[in-house]
Design a protein around this motif. Structure first.
Motif, PDB file in Angstrom:
ATOM      1  N   ASP A  83      -2.633  -6.166  -0.681  1.00  0.00           N
ATOM      2  CA  ASP A  83      -3.024  -6.435  -2.067  1.00  0.00           C
ATOM      3  C   ASP A  83      -3.679  -7.797  -2.227  1.00  0.00           C
ATOM      4  O   ASP A  83      -3.168  -8.800  -1.723  1.00  0.00           O
ATOM      5  CB  ASP A  83      -1.795  -6.409  -2.979  1.00  0.00           C
ATOM      6  CG  ASP A  83      -1.158  -5.039  -3.046  1.00  0.00           C
ATOM      7  OD1 ASP A  83      -0.864  -4.498  -1.963  1.00  0.00           O
ATOM      8  OD2 ASP A  83      -0.960  -4.513  -4.152  1.00  0.00           O
ATOM      9  N   THR A  84      -4.776  -7.824  -2.955  1.00  0.00           N
ATOM     10  CA  THR A  84      -5.494  -9.057  -3.259  1.00  0.00           C
ATOM     11  C   THR A  84      -5.823  -8.999  -4.738  1.00  0.00           C
ATOM     12  O   THR A  84      -6.705  -8.244  -5.149  1.00  0.00           O
ATOM     13  CB  THR A  84      -6.765  -9.166  -2.394  1.00  0.00           C
ATOM     14  OG1 THR A  84      -6.375  -9.202  -1.022  1.00  0.00           O
ATOM     15  CG2 THR A  84      -7.571 -10.408  -2.726  1.00  0.00           C
ATOM     16  N   THR A  85      -5.073  -9.741  -5.548  1.00  0.00           N
ATOM     17  CA  THR A  85      -5.157  -9.527  -7.000  1.00  0.00           C
ATOM     18  C   THR A  85      -6.020 -10.521  -7.752  1.00  0.00           C
ATOM     19  O   THR A  85      -6.410 -10.265  -8.887  1.00  0.00           O
ATOM     20  CB  THR A  85      -3.760  -9.605  -7.650  1.00  0.00           C
ATOM     21  OG1 THR A  85      -3.298 -10.969  -7.583  1.00  0.00           O
ATOM     22  CG2 THR A  85      -2.756  -8.698  -6.950  1.00  0.00           C
ATOM     23  N   CYS A  86      -6.277 -11.702  -7.171  1.00  0.00           N
ATOM     24  CA  CYS A  86      -6.944 -12.781  -7.901  1.00  0.00           C
ATOM     25  C   CYS A  86      -6.180 -13.139  -9.184  1.00  0.00           C
ATOM     26  O   CYS A  86      -6.758 -13.698 -10.117  1.00  0.00           O
ATOM     27  CB  CYS A  86      -8.392 -12.429  -8.238  1.00  0.00           C
ATOM     28  SG  CYS A  86      -9.422 -12.254  -6.791  1.00  0.00           S
ATOM     29  N   GLY A  87      -4.906 -12.824  -9.237  1.00  0.00           N
ATOM     30  CA  GLY A  87      -4.111 -13.138 -10.430  1.00  0.00           C
ATOM     31  C   GLY A  87      -4.541 -12.348 -11.653  1.00  0.00           C
ATOM     32  O   GLY A  87      -4.273 -12.754 -12.781  1.00  0.00           O
TER      33      GLY A  87
END
Lengths: 480, 114
Positions: A83-87
């Motif tokens: 997962d890579t959400t960038c917040g």
């Protein structure tokens, strides 16, 4: 324990990578609930990776200079299958199909990815309060912010969750949180570190860089991630610099200038506002320490840096408005359905983006729109030229420059969330280096009146990281 | 303080750029954003006031020039690479919200129901 000593112990077989990872996971278990440095802790992956490293070492292999060292990754760095959400809610649940170049390079030298760190949504903010997944707190005082946007990375290192972390810095997002959390934080020369796999915010400003508890560890990490990458068209075609070799060289004979315009104070009419007295006093003390170590220290003038904030808050949103157009519900992340494609785009973006991202997209769209382009975006690009020229002039007389990294120590959560302009003022000392494309770093140097850390910023001309690290090492040794 | 040529940002301006940027704002959001964005633009009055006619704009810190590499296909000649590319394609599509026949699926673009 420093990254360098961990790697030495693991490479020699004195310690297992597994014990190193277990120790850091235990630290995370004990206080992550209060700090919230991570969006995702990669406990199982890190242990499996550690076991693999231990097997390779037992077989006589050398995994490399970061063998067994846990590294926390800002959650805007692409990690394959993770997962890579960038917040942001708009990317919640998205797993990139590839690794960022920096992630690959860390893997190639034996590092262990321990987690994805929290950030202001799409790296837009100075307090890590703009994350869709809740704020990160400063481990030194959990009623205070850690700074931002790489607040999770700064907090992870300050809390002992990982000896090293990566962040990204568009207008100060590594150096300002490093200052507020009392860690070392470095923004390299634009193009020094590949941006491939960094989710883009302001493409002409973004740069990936290290957080560490020491200048030496920061040098080690930057050496590993730096150097040319054909996958980034703005990557400088040069090998990574030798920084560890520069650390012991001292500052004898270096000419260092204190940037008057970034020091504030009642007697400095030409300066930016808002520099706290206790912060200014520490920078002056740092200058004295450099002079005592043999540098020539004088006041320097970089007049157009006072316009940096205005130019940045038009250029960065303009680039962001273009970069974030890709989040349209078609190819990845959130989709909110509607009867038409345009309706779906609008519904998705409205539900997926938080307020600060919306503000910057609209500001950038406005600055680029017909009738306002010349007055805002065009003018800002010219100010950028002025700033680069002023730096070039200053560097005729000086090898390095000095300023505060942040105008104040860490402030309470909620203090500035209702007033975006007040929040933006946090970046006033760090922005000029991004606009010019130059390297600079924050080095912890004592504390303010509230007992919280102060960061001194060392600025250098393009590609002069080695000289910058010489001064940083002296400051670290002289810090009160 | 804004320069005389540029009127202060209005609520209608914000509604217009929100529409361009594919965002829907509530009335309360429109009010709040109008004030906040105007504050940022007011701060930029300091650079509006500068006379920079003779200063060239700077888009990027590096003296970049566009270079073209030879246009050589790399994936299909080599079976292993082609397999890797197909796998990558599947991974990309797997991350999409809606897919049909190996393509991204979206609602009708021109208003006609499918």
């Amino acid at each position: 324990m420093s990254a360098r000593s961990i790697a030495a112990a693991v490479r020699s077989g004195e310690r297992s990578a597994r014990s190193v990872v277990e120790e850091h996971l235990a630290a995370i278990d004990s206080s992550e609930g209060e700090v919230h440095a991570f969006n995702l802790v990669l406990a199982d992956g890190a242990l499996a990776r550690a076991d693999d490293l231990d097997r390779r070492i037992a077989d006589g292999e050398d995994p490399g200079p970061l063998a067994g060292v846990p590294v926390a990754l800002k959650d805007n760095l692409c990690t394959r299958g993770i997962d890579t959400t960038c917040g942001s809610k708009i990317l919640e649940g998205w797993c990139p199909p590839y690794d960022a170049t920096v992630v690959e390079r860390l893997a190639a030298v034996g590092a262990v990815a321990i987690g994805k760190t929290n950030l202001d949504e799409f790296a837009m903010g100075s307090s890590t309060e703009n994350s869709a997944f809740g704020p990160t707190r400063n481990p030194l005082d959990t009623s205070r912010v850690p700074g931002g946007s790489s607040g999770g990375s700064a907090a992870a290192v300050a809390a002992g969750f990982a000896p090293l972390a990566l962040g990204s810095d568009t207008g100060g997002s590594i150096r300002q949180p490093a200052a507020l959390c009392g860690t070392v934080g470095v923004k390299p020369t634009y193009g020094r570190v590949s941006r491939y796999g960094l989710v883009a915010f302001g493409s002409s400003l973004d740069q990936i860089g290290p957080f560490a508890t020491s200048v030496e560890d920061a040098a080690l990490l930057l050496e590993v991630i730096g150097g040319h990458d054909p996958l980034d068209s703005t990557s400088i075609p040069e090998a990574s610099p030798d920084l560890l070799g520069a650390l012991g060289r001292g500052v004898e004979g270096l000419r260092i200038g204190i940037i008057s315009e970034l020091m504030g104070g009642p007697d400095r009419a030409a300066s930016v506002e808002g520099i706290a007295d206790d912060v200014r006093a520490r920078v002056e003390q740092a200058a004295e320490a450099l002079a005592a170590a043999g540098a020539t220290v004088e006041h320097a003038s970089v007049p157009s840096t006072v316009y940096g904030l205005s130019a940045y808050y038009l250029i960065a949103p303009a680039e962001a408005s273009s970069n974030l157009a890709r989040f349209d519900g078609v190819r990845f992340g959130l989709r909110v359905d509607a009867d038409t494609a345009a309706g779906m785009n609008t519904a998705t973006r409205t539900a997926g983006f938080g307020d600060e991202v919306k503000r910057r997209i609209m500001l950038g769209t406005y600055a680029l729109s017909t009738g306002y382009y010349d007055a805002y975006y065009g003018k800002s690009q010219k100010v950028r030229t002025l700033i680069q020229r002023d730096f070039a002039r200053a560097y005729e007389s000086f090898d390095l420059l000095l300023s505060p990294a942040a105008p104040t120590t860490a402030f309470p959560l909620g203090d500035k969330t209702d007033d975006p302009m007040l929040m933006y003022l946090n970046d006033v000392c760090t922005i000029p280096s991004n606009l010019a494309g130059h390297p600079s770093m924050s080095v912890p140097f004592g504390s303010g009146d509230d007992g919280l850390p102060v960061g001194v910023q060392v600025l250098a001309p393009a590609l002069a990281e080695a000289t910058m690290f010489r001064a940083a090492a002296v400051l670290e040794g002289a810090a009160p | 303080m804004t320069s005389p040529e540029i009127p202060r940002l209005s609520r209608d301006d914000v509604a217009h750029v929100a529409n361009l940027a594919r965002l829907t704002l509530s009335d309360e959001e429109l009010d709040a954003f109008t004030g906040q964005l105007a504050d940022v633009l007011d701060h930029a009055a300091d650079i509006e006031a500068l006379d920079l006619d003779d200063v060239p704009p700077m888009a990027n810190p590096l003296p970049l020039v566009n270079v073209l590499r030879p246009d050589v296909p790399v994936s299909t000649e080599d079976a292993a690479k082609a397999d890797a590319a197909a796998g990558f394609r599947a991974e990309v599509l797997a991350a999409a919200p809606s897919v049909e026949d190996g393509r991204f699926r979206v609602p009708p673009v021109l208003g006609e129901a499918p």
